[in-house]
Design an enzyme around this catalytic site. Structure first.
Site, PDB file in Angstrom:
ATOM      1  N   CYS A 143      35.874  33.486  53.506  1.00  0.00           N
ATOM      2  CA  CYS A 143      36.423  32.783  52.334  1.00  0.00           C
ATOM      3  C   CYS A 143      35.640  31.525  52.008  1.00  0.00           C
ATOM      4  O   CYS A 143      35.768  30.976  50.906  1.00  0.00           O
ATOM      5  CB  CYS A 143      37.898  32.449  52.580  1.00  0.00           C
ATOM      6  SG  CYS A 143      38.993  33.862  52.299  1.00  0.00           S
ATOM      7  N   LYS A 158      33.521  31.730  48.835  1.00  0.00           N
ATOM      8  CA  LYS A 158      34.121  31.826  47.509  1.00  0.00           C
ATOM      9  C   LYS A 158      33.586  30.733  46.588  1.00  0.00           C
ATOM     10  O   LYS A 158      33.202  29.661  47.033  1.00  0.00           O
ATOM     11  CB  LYS A 158      35.648  31.705  47.613  1.00  0.00           C
ATOM     12  CG  LYS A 158      36.339  32.893  48.265  1.00  0.00           C
ATOM     13  CD  LYS A 158      37.837  32.709  48.315  1.00  0.00           C
ATOM     14  CE  LYS A 158      38.446  32.759  46.936  1.00  0.00           C
ATOM     15  NZ  LYS A 158      39.926  32.736  46.986  1.00  0.00           N
ATOM     16  N   ASP A 178      49.620  33.060  39.659  1.00  0.00           N
ATOM     17  CA  ASP A 178      50.082  33.896  40.760  1.00  0.00           C
ATOM     18  C   ASP A 178      48.917  34.559  41.494  1.00  0.00           C
ATOM     19  O   ASP A 178      47.781  34.618  41.002  1.00  0.00           O
ATOM     20  CB  ASP A 178      51.050  34.948  40.225  1.00  0.00           C
ATOM     21  CG  ASP A 178      52.294  34.310  39.632  1.00  0.00           C
ATOM     22  OD1 ASP A 178      53.249  34.056  40.376  1.00  0.00           O
ATOM     23  OD2 ASP A 178      52.271  34.018  38.412  1.00  0.00           O
ATOM     24  N   ASP A 179      49.233  35.113  42.674  1.00  0.00           N
ATOM     25  CA  ASP A 179      48.203  35.662  43.546  1.00  0.00           C
ATOM     26  C   ASP A 179      47.671  37.010  43.069  1.00  0.00           C
ATOM     27  O   ASP A 179      46.622  37.456  43.532  1.00  0.00           O
ATOM     28  CB  ASP A 179      48.753  35.823  44.972  1.00  0.00           C
ATOM     29  CG  ASP A 179      49.087  34.478  45.603  1.00  0.00           C
ATOM     30  OD1 ASP A 179      48.366  33.499  45.309  1.00  0.00           O
ATOM     31  OD2 ASP A 179      50.052  34.401  46.380  1.00  0.00           O
ATOM     32  N   ASP A 208      33.561  49.948  40.088  1.00  0.00           N
ATOM     33  CA  ASP A 208      32.100  49.987  40.223  1.00  0.00           C
ATOM     34  C   ASP A 208      31.609  48.581  40.503  1.00  0.00           C
ATOM     35  O   ASP A 208      32.215  47.593  40.054  1.00  0.00           O
ATOM     36  CB  ASP A 208      31.445  50.515  38.942  1.00  0.00           C
ATOM     37  CG  ASP A 208      31.380  52.027  38.888  1.00  0.00           C
ATOM     38  OD1 ASP A 208      30.648  52.607  39.712  1.00  0.00           O
ATOM     39  OD2 ASP A 208      32.066  52.623  38.036  1.00  0.00           O
ATOM     40  N   ASP A 228      34.189  55.653  33.463  1.00  0.00           N
ATOM     41  CA  ASP A 228      35.039  56.549  34.248  1.00  0.00           C
ATOM     42  C   ASP A 228      36.401  56.718  33.592  1.00  0.00           C
ATOM     43  O   ASP A 228      36.996  57.797  33.620  1.00  0.00           O
ATOM     44  CB  ASP A 228      35.219  56.001  35.666  1.00  0.00           C
ATOM     45  CG  ASP A 228      33.984  56.190  36.528  1.00  0.00           C
ATOM     46  OD1 ASP A 228      33.241  57.160  36.281  1.00  0.00           O
ATOM     47  OD2 ASP A 228      33.754  55.372  37.430  1.00  0.00           O
ATOM     48  N   GLY A 271      40.234  38.548  39.272  1.00  0.00           N
ATOM     49  CA  GLY A 271      39.018  38.946  39.959  1.00  0.00           C
ATOM     50  C   GLY A 271      38.745  38.106  41.186  1.00  0.00           C
ATOM     51  O   GLY A 271      39.607  37.354  41.665  1.00  0.00           O
ATOM     52  N   HIS A 272      37.511  38.230  41.679  1.00  0.00           N
ATOM     53  CA  HIS A 272      37.108  37.529  42.893  1.00  0.00           C
ATOM     54  C   HIS A 272      35.618  37.213  42.783  1.00  0.00           C
ATOM     55  O   HIS A 272      34.830  38.039  42.313  1.00  0.00           O
ATOM     56  CB  HIS A 272      37.373  38.409  44.120  1.00  0.00           C
ATOM     57  CG  HIS A 272      37.072  37.726  45.424  1.00  0.00           C
ATOM     58  ND1 HIS A 272      37.848  36.703  45.925  1.00  0.00           N
ATOM     59  CD2 HIS A 272      36.079  37.926  46.328  1.00  0.00           C
ATOM     60  CE1 HIS A 272      37.348  36.304  47.090  1.00  0.00           C
ATOM     61  NE2 HIS A 272      36.276  37.032  47.351  1.00  0.00           N
ATOM     62  N   ASP A 303      31.221  61.280  33.309  1.00  0.00           N
ATOM     63  CA  ASP A 303      30.144  60.390  32.867  1.00  0.00           C
ATOM     64  C   ASP A 303      28.966  60.559  33.809  1.00  0.00           C
ATOM     65  O   ASP A 303      29.123  60.776  35.009  1.00  0.00           O
ATOM     66  CB  ASP A 303      30.599  58.933  32.781  1.00  0.00           C
ATOM     67  CG  ASP A 303      31.025  58.365  34.120  1.00  0.00           C
ATOM     68  OD1 ASP A 303      31.602  59.111  34.939  1.00  0.00           O
ATOM     69  OD2 ASP A 303      30.789  57.163  34.349  1.00  0.00           O
TER      70      ASP A 303
END
Length: 751
Positions: free
Chosen positions: A412, A415, A448-449, A466, A489, A539-540, A627
């Site tokens: 972490c 990040k 929120d998480d 992807d 997709d 996202g991350h 695809d």
């Protein structure tokens, strides 16, 4: 550059791919600047070398011989290439404004965008009246004219300086060649042309000596080029040119090669400019009003020296420009540059000879063309052989160390900081329409998480993910490509995209630089999601060696409307919506073997969404779809064949292919995934007979953001293809048919 050793701390932005910047990029490729992110903003992905352009017009040089491949050059210099046109400069926030990209931030900016001919207000450019600059538009017009020479042509050239005279002679040569070629296939040719050259002065080539002026005047008349001296063009109408003297001359096509002009946004930015709107620079090629701005080539005027707008000065300014850019970025003193007063001009005459002009001296001969050709080819060779001339030491031991960060945290600790995310997301929100989605219960606006979405009653959720490293250096463009790839997709399943979660790896950099990278990346992704009527809900992000990005996409669909791979039925026809070849093309680009226009074509295909294609298939009774991505056309087709238990007759010659893909394959250039994809050939009944076919390897070429492959009833094929092409999928093609599978026979037969 290893960004973990030298994290990005400064941004150098080069606006324009002119001669000075091309030389600067070559120098930066040989001697990288640690901790500096360099970005080139250029509308075309290759830039013409002015010294060879008239010879190209005459047909002596191919396009690639006289154009510097900016993609290859930027790759060698580890430079981000943004194919866009600058339209403004915000000097308060240090950002370059572009047509199609979010504004690009800089610490230092250099401008080398050339100039355009001065046109009277009453003469808007059209398909029949063009300027010699910008060169790409001029060449497009010239190529079209040479392919479609009318039976009678009057061609006007306005401007009797070096450019106008040289163009007149070389155009004359090329048009004669075109008509001679046509006469070989006709008993008698009635085609003819006349070139008219207009010049407001009494002497041609005012920057050259009297012998050169008189000599070219004789050459023009010997070639039957009509010369009008002392004539000022005042109007063009109904296929004729009108001069102030009352002279009227019939002209079907007109080229303007008049004095140089600068785009309006230069002066509007607040930079100090000269009387003609060009950036006024000091002896260090630095703006006299803004120290963070440099300029070179035609767009710049040196305050202490009066020199004509000529390519020779742009070439000579390349070395001092890059030295002063390096000094400015390192906080060192700038070095003055003194342009030479006299210079040798070698002017091609369109007949394998040239005129030399130097001061009061002038010569004409074929040996001078040989000399000019050798000089020009040697200049271009400096760029085409750049990859081979670079040494490992250039990249490993940069000339000036930055402040290294010896160790980066993992887990972490890798990040991206919350403040960066908050600022970027706020900028993204500010640019999007403020529309509340009822099916997004918790998203980016909530602390929120996790995100929470509502699935409409009677629908199912379709999910896919992807993620891959950047295959283009432009993060905004990469965001669009990867998002289209990820959404495909969902489209292939016949679903409607609803939301997406992003995952990004950003190169090591200071906080402001990471913010800009993330902003550009997410701007591209959100633009594509918005076009698909989907939203980003979270996202991350982490730090890493190189830029990478991907999305987890959610879509909704009616269970009875899903398109699956097991839906192939005998009697159906297979339709492919996009050409293949991205894998080999980008493998070739990594080896500096791809032409710039090949990569341009591949990118245009990759940023094209498959959404409307999926809708077309559903409307025309498609029962199976996939695809085409990493496993290649045949790999994904085999997945459908195995799931459906059918056989396929595939027409290899019908498969659409990107320009340059076959050339790359024939050079033995393959993607690293190709050997694994080739294992699918065991499903090809006549594999051994096809191994030597030049197109066969492309069936196994891995694709990024490829097209859709779907099966439709044979009665719907023509209507489906017409609808696809009307929707913009111009390469859509029927490539095969579905048959019942015979026991003991491989499933795919290729003809």
């Amino acid at each position: 550059m290893n960004s973990s050793t030298h994290p990005i701390s400064k941004d150098l932005v080069l606006v324009g791919g002119g001669h000075s910047h091309a030389i600067a990029l070559r120098t930066l490729a040989m001697h990288p600047l640690p901790g500096v992110r360099i970005t080139l903003i250029s509308d075309p992905s290759d830039t013409p070398y002015s010294g060879m352009l008239p010879g190209h017009v005459a047909g002596f040089y191919a396009h690639e011989e006289c154009h510097i491949n900016l993609r290859s050059l930027c790759q060698a210099a580890q430079v981000t290439l943004i194919c866009d046109r600058a339209i403004g400069l915000d000097l308060a926030t240090n950002r370059v404004q572009c047509i199609n990209h979010p504004a690009i931030a800089f610490d230092i900016v250099s401008i080398d965008i050339g100039s355009t001919p001065i046109l009277p207000p009453a003469f808007p450019l059209s398909k029949h009246h063009v300027g010699a600059k910008p060169i790409p538009a001029f060449l497009e017009w010239w190529y079209h004219l040479c392919e479609n020479v009318p039976s009678s042509l009057n061609l006007g050239i306005v401007g009797g300086g070096t450019g106008g005279v040289e163009l007149a002679l070389n155009m004359n040569h090329r048009l004669e060649e075109v008509l001679r070629h046509q006469e070989r296939y006709q008993e008698r040719s009635e085609q003819h042309f006349t070139i008219h050259l207009f010049h407001r002065g009494q002497q041609l080539l005012p920057n050259h000596n009297r012998w050169v002026q008189r000599h070219f005047q004789h050459l023009l008349r010997d070639r039957n080029i009509q010369l009008y001296l002392g004539e000022t063009v005042e109007g063009i109408a109904e296929g004729a040119i009108f001069c102030a003297s009352g002279l009227t001359v019939p002209c079907d096509e007109t080229v303007w090669v008049t004095g140089a002009a600068a785009p309006r946004w230069i002066a509007q930015s607040g930079l100090t400019v000269d009387a003609d709107g060009f950036i006024l620079v000091n002896d260090a090629l630095q703006s006299v009003s803004h120290s963070q701005v440099f300029a070179a080539g035609d767009i710049a005027t040196m305050s202490h020296y009066s020199r004509p707008k000529a390519g020779v000065f742009a070439v000579r300014q390349g070395k001092p420009l890059v030295e002063n850019l390096q000094n400015a970025l390192r906080g060192r003193s700038l070095k003055p540059y003194r342009p030479q007063k006299n210079y040798l001009s070698l002017i091609g005459t369109g007949d394998d000879s040239a005129v030399a002009s130097y001061g009061i001296l002038g010569l004409h001969g074929r040996w001078l063309w040989t000399l000019k050709d050798q000089i020009d080819r040697a200049f271009m060779n400096r760029f085409t052989t750049l990859a081979e001339t670079m040494t490992p030491d250039d990249a490993i031991h940069p000339s000036s160390p930055a402040s290294p960060i010896s160790m980066r945290c993992l887990g972490c600790g890798a990040k991206i900081g919350s403040s960066i995310l908050e600022r970027v997301l706020q900028r993204i929100r500010d640019e999007l329409p403020n529309a509340k989605r009822e099916d997004i219960l918790l998203g980016l606006d909530d602390p929120d998480d996790a995100a929470v979405v509502q699935i409409p009653s009677g629908n199912v959720m379709v999910q896919t993910i992807d993620y891959f490293p950047a295959l283009v250096s432009d993060p905004f463009l990469f965001g669009q490509i990867s998002t289209n790839h990820s959404l495909s997709d969902v489209f292939a399943m016949g679903a409607t995209p609803q939301s997406a979660l992003a995952i990004a790896t950003l190169p090591y950099a200071t906080e402001p630089k990471q913010e800009e990278t993330l902003y550009q990346l997410l701007s591209g992704a959100v633009k594509t999601l918005h076009q698909a009527q989907a939203v980003l809900i979270g996202g991350h992000t982490i730090e890493g060696e190189t830029l990478a990005f991907g999305l987890a996409c959610n879509g909704v669909a009616r269970p009875d409307r899903l398109l699956r791979k097991n839906g192939l039925h005998p009697g159906q026809v297979l339709i492919l919506t996009k050409p293949i070849g991205t894998g080999t093309l980008f493998a070739a680009e990594m080896r500096h073997k791809a032409k710039a226009r090949w990569i341009d074509g591949a990118i245009a295909s990759m940023i094209s969404s498959n959404q409307h294609a999926a809708t077309c298939f559903l409307h025309h009774g498609a029962t199976a779809c996939t695809d085409i991505t990493g496993f290649g056309l045949l790999g994904h087709l085999v997945e459908m064949v195995k799931a459906s238990r059918v056989a396929i007759a595939l027409q290899l010659e019908a498969v659409p292919m990107l320009e340059g893909a076959q050339d790359c394959i024939q050079q033995g250039i393959f993607s690293s995934l190709y050997p694994q994809n080739l294992r699918a050939s065991q499903w090809v009944a006549n594999d051994s007979a096809l191994r030597s076919h030049p197109l066969f390897p492309l069936l196994f070429d891995p694709q990024t953001s490829g097209g859709l492959l779907a099966s439709v009833p044979s009665a719907q094929v023509d209507a489906c293809l017409a609808a696809l092409k009307a929707a913009g999928y111009c390469h859509s093609t029927a490539i095969g048919s579905v048959y019942p599978k015979q026991d003991g026979v491989e499933a795919v037969t290729i003809s």
